[in-house]
Scaffold this motif. Sequence first.
Motif, mmCIF file in Angstrom:
data_model
loop_
_atom_site.group_PDB
_atom_site.id
_atom_site.type_symbol
_atom_site.label_atom_id
_atom_site.label_comp_id
_atom_site.label_asym_id
_atom_site.label_seq_id
_atom_site.Cartn_x
_atom_site.Cartn_y
_atom_site.Cartn_z
ATOM 1 N N MET A 62 8.084 5.653 4.965
ATOM 2 C CA MET A 62 7.936 6.496 5.861
ATOM 3 C C MET A 62 8.067 5.749 7.563
ATOM 4 S SD MET A 62 7.423 9.570 6.991
ATOM 5 C CE MET A 62 6.764 10.708 5.619
ATOM 6 N N PRO A 63 7.515 4.600 7.841
ATOM 7 C CA PRO A 63 7.568 4.249 8.996
ATOM 8 C C PRO A 63 8.959 3.820 9.643
ATOM 9 C CG PRO A 63 5.822 2.974 7.731
ATOM 10 C CD PRO A 63 6.554 3.744 6.565
ATOM 11 N N GLY A 64 10.008 3.566 8.775
ATOM 12 C CA GLY A 64 11.483 3.389 9.174
ATOM 13 C C GLY A 64 11.912 4.735 9.380
ATOM 14 N N ALA A 65 11.585 5.623 8.356
ATOM 15 C CA ALA A 65 12.041 7.130 8.595
ATOM 16 C C ALA A 65 11.758 7.610 9.606
ATOM 17 C CB ALA A 65 11.814 7.756 7.308
ATOM 18 N N THR A 66 10.469 7.624 10.110
ATOM 19 C CA THR A 66 9.765 7.928 11.428
ATOM 20 C C THR A 66 10.419 7.415 12.528
ATOM 21 O OG1 THR A 66 7.687 8.368 10.197
ATOM 22 C CG2 THR A 66 7.666 8.319 12.746
ATOM 23 N N PHE A 67 10.829 6.384 12.487
ATOM 24 C CA PHE A 67 11.496 5.784 13.640
ATOM 25 C C PHE A 67 12.940 6.291 14.142
ATOM 26 C CE2 PHE A 67 14.220 2.455 15.859
ATOM 27 C CZ PHE A 67 13.509 2.194 16.998
ATOM 28 N N GLU A 85 0.904 -1.068 0.087
ATOM 29 C CA GLU A 85 0.038 -0.097 -0.097
ATOM 30 C C GLU A 85 0.949 1.244 0.062
ATOM 31 O OE1 GLU A 85 -2.806 -0.018 3.064
ATOM 32 O OE2 GLU A 85 -3.837 -1.864 2.377
ATOM 33 N N ILE A 86 0.580 2.061 -1.148
ATOM 34 C CA ILE A 86 1.624 3.361 -1.001
ATOM 35 C C ILE A 86 1.242 4.298 0.113
ATOM 36 C CG2 ILE A 86 1.911 3.115 -3.464
ATOM 37 C CD1 ILE A 86 -0.342 5.114 -4.040
ATOM 38 N N SER A 87 0.101 4.255 0.568
ATOM 39 C CA SER A 87 -0.238 5.163 1.602
ATOM 40 C C SER A 87 0.540 4.920 2.871
ATOM 41 C CB SER A 87 -1.674 5.139 2.052
ATOM 42 O OG SER A 87 -2.184 3.907 2.493
ATOM 43 N N GLU A 88 0.935 3.641 3.106
ATOM 44 C CA GLU A 88 1.853 3.215 4.230
ATOM 45 C C GLU A 88 3.172 3.675 4.173
ATOM 46 O OE1 GLU A 88 2.499 -0.668 7.420
ATOM 47 O OE2 GLU A 88 1.422 -0.874 5.273
ATOM 48 N N PHE A 89 3.634 3.306 2.746
ATOM 49 C CA PHE A 89 5.118 3.771 2.429
ATOM 50 C C PHE A 89 5.209 5.263 2.499
ATOM 51 C CE2 PHE A 89 8.521 4.661 -0.494
ATOM 52 C CZ PHE A 89 9.313 3.875 -0.122
ATOM 53 N N TYR A 90 4.184 6.171 2.005
ATOM 54 C CA TYR A 90 4.440 7.478 2.155
ATOM 55 C C TYR A 90 4.072 8.147 3.007
ATOM 56 C CZ TYR A 90 4.526 7.058 -2.928
ATOM 57 O OH TYR A 90 4.677 6.861 -4.447
ATOM 58 N N LEU A 91 3.013 7.737 4.063
ATOM 59 C CA LEU A 91 2.773 8.410 5.407
ATOM 60 C C LEU A 91 2.853 7.755 6.517
ATOM 61 C CD1 LEU A 91 -0.635 9.931 3.944
ATOM 62 C CD2 LEU A 91 1.610 11.098 3.878
ATOM 63 N N GLY A 92 3.082 6.326 6.537
ATOM 64 C CA GLY A 92 3.236 5.697 7.579
ATOM 65 C C GLY A 92 2.155 5.401 8.598
ATOM 66 N N ASN A 93 2.384 5.423 9.981
ATOM 67 C CA ASN A 93 1.457 5.185 10.857
ATOM 68 C C ASN A 93 0.932 6.659 11.171
ATOM 69 O OD1 ASN A 93 -0.426 4.887 13.117
ATOM 70 N ND2 ASN A 93 1.302 4.532 14.522
ATOM 71 N N ARG A 94 -0.347 6.809 10.552
ATOM 72 C CA ARG A 94 -1.175 8.384 10.699
ATOM 73 C C ARG A 94 -1.694 8.494 11.993
ATOM 74 N NH1 ARG A 94 -4.511 9.607 6.337
ATOM 75 N NH2 ARG A 94 -3.855 11.813 6.715
ATOM 76 N N ASP A 95 -1.668 7.433 12.780
ATOM 77 C CA ASP A 95 -2.190 7.550 14.077
ATOM 78 C C ASP A 95 -1.388 7.640 15.392
ATOM 79 O OD1 ASP A 95 -4.840 7.244 13.226
ATOM 80 O OD2 ASP A 95 -4.489 4.857 12.933
ATOM 81 N N MET A 96 -0.055 8.266 14.939
ATOM 82 C CA MET A 96 0.846 8.537 16.219
ATOM 83 C C MET A 96 0.181 9.754 17.057
ATOM 84 S SD MET A 96 4.606 7.931 14.530
ATOM 85 C CE MET A 96 4.650 9.415 13.836
ATOM 86 N N SER A 97 0.784 9.844 18.163
ATOM 87 C CA SER A 97 0.426 10.843 19.207
ATOM 88 C C SER A 97 1.207 12.239 18.639
ATOM 89 C CB SER A 97 0.901 10.539 20.439
ATOM 90 O OG SER A 97 2.360 10.475 20.496
ATOM 91 N N GLY A 105 5.571 15.401 16.632
ATOM 92 C CA GLY A 105 6.498 16.458 16.726
ATOM 93 C C GLY A 105 8.041 16.232 16.941
ATOM 94 N N LEU A 106 8.192 15.066 17.633
ATOM 95 C CA LEU A 106 9.549 14.663 17.716
ATOM 96 C C LEU A 106 10.105 14.060 16.190
ATOM 97 C CD1 LEU A 106 9.610 12.245 20.847
ATOM 98 C CD2 LEU A 106 10.883 14.127 20.382
ATOM 99 N N ALA A 107 9.245 13.361 15.326
ATOM 100 C CA ALA A 107 9.546 13.233 14.089
ATOM 101 C C ALA A 107 9.731 14.449 13.282
ATOM 102 C CB ALA A 107 8.621 12.099 13.318
ATOM 103 N N MET A 108 9.209 15.542 13.288
ATOM 104 C CA MET A 108 9.278 16.718 12.508
ATOM 105 C C MET A 108 10.307 17.378 12.988
ATOM 106 S SD MET A 108 5.253 18.293 12.734
ATOM 107 C CE MET A 108 4.112 17.700 11.930
ATOM 108 N N CYS A 109 10.572 17.383 14.199
ATOM 109 C CA CYS A 109 11.869 17.946 14.635
ATOM 110 C C CYS A 109 13.076 17.225 14.207
ATOM 111 C CB CYS A 109 11.947 17.827 16.366
ATOM 112 S SG CYS A 109 13.498 18.356 17.245
ATOM 113 N N GLY A 110 13.205 16.155 14.283
ATOM 114 C CA GLY A 110 14.282 15.201 13.705
ATOM 115 C C GLY A 110 14.324 15.506 12.067
ATOM 116 N N ASP A 111 13.196 15.593 11.607
ATOM 117 C CA ASP A 111 13.427 15.935 10.182
ATOM 118 C C ASP A 111 14.138 16.965 9.737
ATOM 119 O OD1 ASP A 111 12.424 14.099 8.097
ATOM 120 O OD2 ASP A 111 10.385 14.327 8.576
ATOM 121 N N TYR A 112 13.927 18.119 10.678
ATOM 122 C CA TYR A 112 14.485 19.502 10.409
ATOM 123 C C TYR A 112 15.789 19.816 10.910
ATOM 124 C CZ TYR A 112 15.519 24.467 10.142
ATOM 125 O OH TYR A 112 16.072 25.629 9.927
ATOM 126 N N LEU A 113 16.199 19.218 12.248
ATOM 127 C CA LEU A 113 17.431 19.611 12.774
ATOM 128 C C LEU A 113 18.345 18.656 12.311
ATOM 129 C CD1 LEU A 113 16.459 19.913 16.502
ATOM 130 C CD2 LEU A 113 17.026 21.763 14.987
#
Length: 525
Positions: free
Chosen positions: A182-187, A34-46, A51-59
């Motif tokens: 995206m799930p692996g990148a998010t982790f 499913e491309i939605s899971e590959f592109y967006l990962g777990n969409r029900d995260m807290s 916020g930690l993932a966004m912070c990690g993406d930028y810094l």
Amino acid sequence: MADAFSLRLTFVLFLTVVVITLFTALLTAPQRDEISEFYLGNRDMSPLRNGLAMCGDYLSAATLLGSTGLVALTGYDGLLYLCGTVVAWMMVLLLIAEPLRNSGKFTLGDTLARRLPLQQRQVRLALAVCTLAVCTLYLVAQLVGSIALMTQFVGEPGPNTRMMIVIIIGSIVTIYAAIGGMPGATFIQVVKAVMLIAGVTIVTVMVLNRFNWNVDSLLSSAVAGSNLGDEYLQPGLRYGGGAISKLDFLSLQLAIVLGLAALPHVMMRLLAPRQTRVLRTSVLWAIGLVAFVCLMAGVMGLGATAVVGRETIADIDHKGDAAVLLLAGELGGEVLTAIVSALAFVTLLAVAAGLTLAAASSVAHDLYGEVIRKGKAKETEELGVARIAAVAMGVLAMVIALLAWGTNTATLAFLAFAIAASAILPTIVYSLFWRGFTARGALLSLYGGLACSVLLVLFSPVVSSTPDSVYPNSDFAWFPLQNPGIVSIPAGFLLGWLGSFLSPPQEESVYEDFEVRALIGADQR
């Protein structure tokens, strides 16, 4: 330069984190085609995890090493530079985040396709070109930075060492993106963010404890360690040499503040939360965490000057990237130096993985799925293309990084920000908020902003005319600034307006339907 023990310990710590995160990335990788899971990962995260993932993406490693070094060498000007990052995230929260999530799907190309449906393929193609340009430049900057970081341990690396470092780092990044999605990148982003926040907190606490938690004492010692007197804590040490220098700093800050909202890997993260309220809270967490890290970077920079000395830092690395490592060595010896070094490598890995995933998603979804296959590609087919694109992007970045050895990594990163702010941001803003925006305006803004940014840098002191230029013995620089944003960003907005003004108006119903979706998220997937 760190000794052999510190190098071995850094390698062990880095390898431990890599093995754990790679194993977890494989476990959390999309189990279904499913491309939605590959592109967006777990969409029900807290919201906190988002916020930690966004912070990690930028810094990036530039925040940990470059920003700290800038404060250590330039004092007030370095602290002022850090403020731009926090303001940038406020722009994301107030202007882009919510309407983009409501109107998007997997990539920004989906948002533009809904806004400009009649010529969506031409617009998707132009957007993909700009996305690849931004991601490639930023990814190459990370890989070149990995070589620069290694020089703190082994000195100037030879060709074989450089090749080995780039291939190892690039291969790990490619595996994260191609297999984990995206799930692996998010982790890895969440792990990196937690480690970064913990690491800078420990070093900052040790700095403040050394000066008895007295900020005045820290500032006084930093002034004494700079050998510049009160000039160290006054504006102008780096960006005050004249009108050109001040304009260059303004241009840089504009690119940072406006470019963040249009970085492809950050925008993909904004599309991930399923609910708007989760997105809003996630961005607030990201703002707080990024602001905290930037504040700690400022304290560490001042601490490096106070403890190590500005001249010592400049003698070892004229850019100041070694400042935090030298500070760690003074405060905690070889163990703390190894921990900070391993943290810098992990930080670099995480950002590079996000960039690779964003580029692969644009190639697979926008270029292949919508432009080449005209929306008729099967999900398994598009997913396969995304993984191949991730591998291709990783190999391309590795080759360019080896060829670009010696290029200033900050220049590559700032050019990526300038392209994002000059080409992608005007298209986003006009699409979301201007009824009269047309496909011709989008094409002119995207291609024009990209061309303007690149051309201005090519004919700037970055490439020729100064001892630090790529070609120091040549002189074809007619643009006086190193950062093109102050010219290219207005040009991108102007071209978007001009193209729309010269185009026939679109149907009112198209924008009205889009506006409803952007405001309330109607028919969200």
